[in-house]
Design an enzyme around this catalytic site. Structure first.
Site, PDB file in Angstrom:
ATOM      1  N   GLU A  79       0.817  -1.207   0.000  1.00 27.51           N
ATOM      2  CA  GLU A  79       0.000   0.000   0.000  1.00 27.51           C
ATOM      3  C   GLU A  79       0.857   1.267   0.000  1.00 27.51           C
ATOM      4  O   GLU A  79       1.835   1.375   0.731  1.00 27.51           O
ATOM      5  CB  GLU A  79      -0.931   0.010   1.211  1.00 27.51           C
ATOM      6  N   CYS A 143      -8.595  -2.127   7.711  1.00 31.27           N
ATOM      7  CA  CYS A 143      -7.207  -2.143   7.231  1.00 31.27           C
ATOM      8  C   CYS A 143      -6.670  -0.719   7.053  1.00 31.27           C
ATOM      9  O   CYS A 143      -5.579  -0.393   7.524  1.00 31.27           O
ATOM     10  CB  CYS A 143      -7.104  -2.916   5.918  1.00 31.27           C
ATOM     11  N   HIS A 167      -1.475  -5.816   1.898  1.00 33.20           N
ATOM     12  CA  HIS A 167      -2.618  -6.725   1.816  1.00 33.20           C
ATOM     13  C   HIS A 167      -2.174  -8.044   1.205  1.00 33.20           C
ATOM     14  O   HIS A 167      -1.382  -8.052   0.248  1.00 33.20           O
ATOM     15  CB  HIS A 167      -3.733  -6.122   0.947  1.00 33.20           C
TER      16      HIS A 167
END
Length: 216
Positions: A79, A143, A167
């Protein structure tokens, strides 16, 4: 030894297993060379997850924190950015469903990962058979809540600590994967990819200049 904190989540909804926590435990058992990994399980609950995270950071005093979460994706999504909003499409494990609420009312709109995300993706694909890519969104559920909360903590209380979020996919035995609804990867393969994430992040503070953006 460099101290590293890796977090995974408890099972969510009807699942009895969460590979993010299983992978974190595997990293604790078999860390990258030169690293001492502490694995901590976070509740899949708004607010409470950040309390457990903060306690873990202050207790272990890591140089680097990697938060790991589950998503129906076909590899490791490294991310790029966390945004300051909780906008939950479904309730968390405590039945909470915040909508359009800031995670930190006094915080900035967003934080970028402080890991070399493009270099990480490159190394995972060089060193393993696991697919990896830079992701432009961690969603707006727990998340992202944890990713933003982590980066806010590191920015305000973190001293020289660095952190980020990845993830990971479901595993083949999970119900959605068995039914063919989501991609799957054995947790051992996921942990292998995450081990490269950690070793790369520990070895490099600067990123490489390559395109990893999207058109939409």
């Amino acid at each position: 030894m460099t101290r590293v904190l890796v977090t995974g989540f408890e099972p969510f909804d009807k699942d009895t297993y969460n590979p993010s926590w299983a992978a974190a435990q595997l990293l604790q058992k078999n860390p990258p060379d030169g690293a001492e990994v502490t694995a901590v399980q976070l509740p899949c609950v708004f607010g409470e997850s950040l309390k457990v995270l903060r306690d873990a950071v202050l207790e272990t005093d890591p140089a680097l924190v990697l938060a790991v979460g589950l998503s129906p994706r076909a590899g490791l999504s490294v991310e790029r950015v966390a945004i300051n909003v909780n906008d939950s499409p479904i309730p968390d494990n405590a039945g909470r469903q915040p909508i359009d609420e800031p995670i930190a009312p006094d915080g900035p709109a967003a934080y970028f990962s402080t890991l070399p995300i493009k270099r990480i993706v490159s190394e995972v694909e060089k060193q393993t058979d696991v697919n990896a890519w830079v992701s432009q969104t961690a969603g707006t559920f727990v998340c992202n809540h944890v990713f933003y909360g982590l980066m806010h903590l590191l920015a305000t209380e973190g001293r020289q600590r660095r952190g980020g979020f990845v993830h990971i996919p479901h595993t083949p035995e999970m119900p959605l994967a068995v039914n063919g609804q989501v991609p799957a990867l054995p947790v051992e393969s996921t942990a292998q990819g995450l081990r490269v994430v950690l070793s790369t992040a520990l070895a490099h503070e600067t990123d490489i200049t390559v395109s990893a953006g999207t058109t939409h």
